[in-house]
Design a protein around this motif. Structure first.
Motif, PDB file in Angstrom:
ATOM      1  N   ALA A 196       4.719   2.786  -5.833  1.00 43.50           N
ATOM      2  CA  ALA A 196       3.362   2.902  -5.298  1.00 43.50           C
ATOM      3  C   ALA A 196       3.439   3.483  -3.890  1.00 43.50           C
ATOM      4  N   GLU A 197       2.663   4.513  -3.646  1.00 39.94           N
ATOM      5  CA  GLU A 197       2.636   5.160  -2.335  1.00 39.94           C
ATOM      6  C   GLU A 197       4.052   5.489  -1.867  1.00 39.94           C
ATOM      7  N   ASP A 222       5.442   7.725  -0.252  1.00 41.18           N
ATOM      8  CA  ASP A 222       5.693   8.304   1.072  1.00 41.18           C
ATOM      9  C   ASP A 222       5.829   7.248   2.165  1.00 41.18           C
ATOM     10  N   LYS A 223       5.471   6.000   1.828  1.00 41.81           N
ATOM     11  CA  LYS A 223       5.532   4.948   2.829  1.00 41.81           C
ATOM     12  C   LYS A 223       6.903   4.272   2.818  1.00 41.81           C
ATOM     13  N   ALA A 233       7.776   0.475   0.564  1.00 47.48           N
ATOM     14  CA  ALA A 233       7.442   0.804  -0.818  1.00 47.48           C
ATOM     15  C   ALA A 233       7.323  -0.452  -1.680  1.00 47.48           C
ATOM     16  N   ARG A 290      -0.077  -1.413 -10.540  1.00 45.85           N
ATOM     17  CA  ARG A 290      -1.361  -1.537  -9.838  1.00 45.85           C
ATOM     18  C   ARG A 290      -1.886  -2.967  -9.920  1.00 45.85           C
TER      19      ARG A 290
END
Length: 616
Positions: free
Chosen positions: A65-66, A68-69, A72, A109
């Protein structure tokens, strides 16, 4: 279906351990032949092998999930969530945006929305791990009935985990060590929750979450069988069982790849096949595809024994004609069952000797043949545990025995460990181990107050089968199917059905004086009378004398080999008695238990080379 693995260490930079993670992941190539993925972070490394079932182009794993962060959230997931479409709608209404059509992303999710409580919303068979870098926390989750496996090994600063022990053994922090409890688990036939054959390797218990953080390893149950008063009358109970079965089969037929059913001609598999055929016809889809295992000459030379009164083939043919199935028989010879390649594949899939060798090898070969045509199969496994089908449910001596009923039904002739070295046998004390396991299991049983002593005892018998015995069969099904990249679904393990029937009084479960009365009543309209009324017949075992002679010949070679690794564990003279052909079907069956276990132990010790720490 897939295979998952990973490693968390709070004192090590695991981004530098990609080679180790890759080795762990590659041990499960058979579980996931379609794709491979790895993810590494500072304190976590996660691997995945994919068998594509839903959303073939999407659903690649590990799923982040996401991504790029830096903080994670990473999911590696095995299994199927059958209510993922409903959950997806609920999550979308809460603002979540999906990149794929997979159930994997729904689980990810769902975790982001509900945290650990996402497990309370899932209907399916699954084992998954979530690494949450924000909280520096790993969650290991296993489905309610333990359909999918998940093992872990605590380390000084974290944990190693995987779908199978072989994935953990590929990590240098985990050694293949077998102590006396490991041998007890191999030979005791009790399936102790959380315990594995290998020292230090634990199994996530069905219906449990294992949380790993800097404070250590924490376990909690999110689901267990509960005692509830059953207030429905018989007609309502039968109708409820039918409704639950129809809904479950409908959900479990969802697939983006070819599907089929396993058919034995017994009540369980026939009901399932008939329900699937009806559902597919209503949807305007293809005819139901079914497969059955058989042995060359089995029907023509069949000999009834204590477990099986009739061969399967005539009933398989009748049911397949009745529902217009596209049916295939997989016919195996004794040469197939003794093929060294097949037996080695079974050993590698199981990571331990198979309890009943030919019943593992034949299932492996059946699944191998099915995989050429289908990727998903529906199985009738666990109906006997849910509805009370086994002989031991109906034998007063087995029911009243002060032990597990399946051990009692085997009686004093059981040959599973009579060939052990006498000193080792005394140290292992298998009867004592079985008694302790039995007492622990009884202490868990939830009861409804005010019932008769008989009803109370039958609740205990049902609980023992639903939490111990079924695990042996589900493990076999999982290992043999996934070794061939085949997903096997088990509708009778739907937790709603299991919970409902568990609380149904025993007299209602046997209202017609027979085994599995509720299932028969709920599905009789779909079946030929001969199939509906057929008595329980377990998964078939070959009766070909050539098979037993091949085992005896192989055992003679092992006993003559002074370097054989199994010799220190056995009484060679007692083992030699197994080389004499026994007289009678039951004597043959009992002798085969010893033959196959000694040969299985020998092969396992040669292949895996575990360190035996047996004291004395």
């Amino acid at each position: 279906m897939c295979g998952i693995t990973g490693w968390v260490d709070f004192e090590r930079d695991l981004s530098r351990e990609r080679d180790v993670l890759s080795a762990m992941t590659d041990t499960m190539a058979c579980r996931g032949p379609d794709a491979r993925g790895v993810w590494t972070g500072h304190h976590a490394a996660v691997g995945h092998r994919r068998l594509s079932i839903i959303d073939l182009p999407g659903g690649a794993q590990p799923m982040v999930a996401e991504p790029d962060k830096a903080d994670a959230t990473v999911l590696t997931y095995s299994g199927e969530v059958y209510n993922f479409a409903e959950l997806r709608e609920r999550l979308a209404a809460r603002g979540h945006r999906f990149r794929t059509d997979s159930d994997t992303e729904v689980v990810l999710r769902g975790y982001l929305e509900w945290g650990e409580s996402v497990v309370d919303r899932l209907n399916g068979m699954y084992a998954f791990a979530v690494w949450d870098a924000r909280a520096e926390r790993l969650l290991l989750v296993r489905d309610r009935m333990g359909i999918k496996p998940l093992f872990y090994h605590p380390t000084p600063h974290g944990v190693v985990f995987g779908s199978e022990p072989k994935a953990l053994l590929a990590n240098p922090l985990v050694d293949a060590v077998v102590d006396e409890d490991g041998l007890r688990e191999l030979l005791g036939f009790v399936k102790t929750p959380e315990r594995s054959v290998y020292q230090g390797i634990r199994e996530v218990r069905p219906g449990h979450v294992v949380r790993v953080d800097r404070e250590g390893v924490h376990r909690r149950a999110y689901w267990r069988l509960e005692a509830r008063e059953h207030t429905d009358d018989l007609d309502t109970t039968v109708r409820t069982v039918r409704d639950l079965l129809e809904d479950t089969v409908d959900r479990q037929l969802v697939s983006d790849v070819p599907r089929c059913t396993l058919l034995s001609g017994g009540l369980d598999s026939s009901a399932l096949t008939a329900l699937a055929a009806r559902r597919l016809r209503a949807a305007g889809a293809e005819r139901v595809r079914s497969f059955a295992v058989d042995f060359a000459g089995y029907t023509e030379h069949f000999r009834p024994d204590e477990l099986r009164e009739t061969p399967d083939a005539p009933y398989v043919r009748e049911l397949s004609r009745h529902v217009d199935a596209d049916h295939t028989d997989i016919v195996l010879s004794s040469a197939d069952l003794t093929d060294p390649r097949a037996r080695r594949a079974v050993l590698r899939a199981n990571d331990a000797p198979a309890a009943i060798g030919d019943m593992y090898t034949s299932l492996y070969l059946l699944f191998q043949a099915i995989r050429r045509h289908s990727t998903v199969a529906l199985s009738g496994e666990s109906a006997d545990e849910v509805f009370g089908g086994y002989r031991q449910f109906h034998d007063p001596e087995a029911v009243d025995a002060d032990t597990f009923p399946w051990l009692a039904i085997a009686g004093p002739r059981r040959a599973r460990s009579s060939w052990l070295d006498p000193g080792l046998s005394r140290r292992l004390d298998l009867p004592g181990y079985q008694r302790a396991a039995y007492r622990a299991a009884l202490a868990e049983v939830p009861h409804v107050p005010g019932v008769s002593a008989r009803e109370r005892r039958m609740r205990e018998v049902c609980y023992l089968h639903l939490t111990r015995f079924v695990q042996i069969l589900l493990d076999r099904k999982d290992r043999m199917s996934m070794a061939n990249g085949l997903e096997v679904r088990v509708p009778f393990c739907d937790h709603r059905l299991v919970q409902y029937v568990f609380n149904t009084p025993w007299e209602m479960k046997t209202f017609d004086g027979r085994e599995k009365s509720l299932l028969r009543a709920a599905t009789r309209d779909l079946l030929p009378a001969s199939v509906a009324d057929r008595r329980k017949s377990p998964y078939p075992s070959t009766q070909d004398p050539l098979y037993d002679r091949a085992l005896r010949k192989e055992l003679a070679g092992v006993l003559d080999d002074t370097a054989s690794p199994v010799r220190p564990l056995i009484d060679v003279q007692r083992a030699r008695e197994l080389l004499t052909e026994p007289d009678g079907v039951e004597a043959e069956r009992q002798a085969r238990l010893g033959l196959e276990m000694i040969l299985g132990l020998d092969a396992w010790l040669r292949e895996y080379r575990p360190e035996l720490r047996l004291g004395g």
